[in-house]
Design a protein around this motif. Structure first.
Motif, PDB file in Angstrom:
ATOM      1  N   ARG A  98    -108.619  90.932   8.911  1.00  0.00           N
ATOM      2  CA  ARG A  98    -110.016  90.975   8.445  1.00  0.00           C
ATOM      3  C   ARG A  98    -110.161  91.787   7.155  1.00  0.00           C
ATOM      4  O   ARG A  98    -110.752  91.338   6.188  1.00  0.00           O
ATOM      5  CB  ARG A  98    -110.924  91.547   9.524  1.00  0.00           C
ATOM      6  N   ASP A  99    -109.615  92.985   7.137  1.00  0.00           N
ATOM      7  CA  ASP A  99    -109.708  93.838   5.961  1.00  0.00           C
ATOM      8  C   ASP A  99    -108.942  93.243   4.782  1.00  0.00           C
ATOM      9  O   ASP A  99    -109.308  93.438   3.636  1.00  0.00           O
ATOM     10  CB  ASP A  99    -109.183  95.237   6.271  1.00  0.00           C
ATOM     11  N   LYS A 101    -108.588  90.003   3.994  1.00  0.00           N
ATOM     12  CA  LYS A 101    -109.381  88.963   3.335  1.00  0.00           C
ATOM     13  C   LYS A 101    -110.418  89.579   2.402  1.00  0.00           C
ATOM     14  O   LYS A 101    -110.655  89.089   1.307  1.00  0.00           O
ATOM     15  CB  LYS A 101    -110.048  88.060   4.368  1.00  0.00           C
ATOM     16  N   SER A 102    -111.015  90.662   2.832  1.00  0.00           N
ATOM     17  CA  SER A 102    -112.009  91.348   2.004  1.00  0.00           C
ATOM     18  C   SER A 102    -111.352  91.963   0.765  1.00  0.00           C
ATOM     19  O   SER A 102    -111.903  91.919  -0.327  1.00  0.00           O
ATOM     20  CB  SER A 102    -112.718  92.383   2.870  1.00  0.00           C
ATOM     21  N   SER A 103    -110.154  92.512   0.907  1.00  0.00           N
ATOM     22  CA  SER A 103    -109.441  93.088  -0.243  1.00  0.00           C
ATOM     23  C   SER A 103    -109.038  92.017  -1.246  1.00  0.00           C
ATOM     24  O   SER A 103    -109.112  92.232  -2.452  1.00  0.00           O
ATOM     25  CB  SER A 103    -108.197  93.850   0.225  1.00  0.00           C
ATOM     26  N   SER A 106    -112.050  91.103  -3.162  1.00  0.00           N
ATOM     27  CA  SER A 106    -112.336  92.172  -4.126  1.00  0.00           C
ATOM     28  C   SER A 106    -111.421  92.079  -5.341  1.00  0.00           C
ATOM     29  O   SER A 106    -111.843  92.340  -6.469  1.00  0.00           O
ATOM     30  CB  SER A 106    -112.149  93.549  -3.484  1.00  0.00           C
TER      31      SER A 106
END
Length: 117
Positions: A98-99, A101-103, A106
């Motif tokens: 999850r983290d 995909k967000s990185s 970004s």
């Protein structure tokens, strides 16, 4: 991409000081701009790989590609980009889907900001 003094902006919104950074790392401003152009061309070409490796959960390839660019971002004093690449590398190693995909999302935004898009 053709670098100029006004095309890249620091994360906080003010103009990136090429002269100061090139002096700090001990090269001419012209040489620094050449390096930064090559860096953004290469990472831009590989941006789709970041997304693909994240989507397919290929953590090892994602870790390796983030590591590849992390060092160059650090040398070029692109601190926020360096931090994001370090996060991607660490999250891929830990398989934090999850983290991660967000990185990766970004990363794309930061590259676009730095390129002045």
């Amino acid at each position: 991409i053709v670098a100029s003094k006004v095309s890249y902006k620091k994360e906080v919104g003010h103009q990136f000081n090429y002269q100061k950074v090139s002096e700090k790392i001990g090269i001419s401003e012209e040489k620094y701009l050449g390096y930064i152009n090559r860096f953004f061309t290469a990472i831009g070409n590989d941006l789709e790989k970041f997304k693909q490796f994240s989507k397919t959960k290929n953590y090892e390839k994602l870790r390796k590609i983030a590591h590849k660019y992390k060092g160059t971002a650090g040398i070029l004093k692109l601190e926020k980009l360096h931090t994001t690449l370090k996060e991607i590398e660490e999250r891929a190693k830990a398989k934090e889907e999850r983290d991660l995909k967000s990185s990766v999302a970004s990363l794309k935004l930061e590259i676009e900001k730095l390129k002045g898009l």
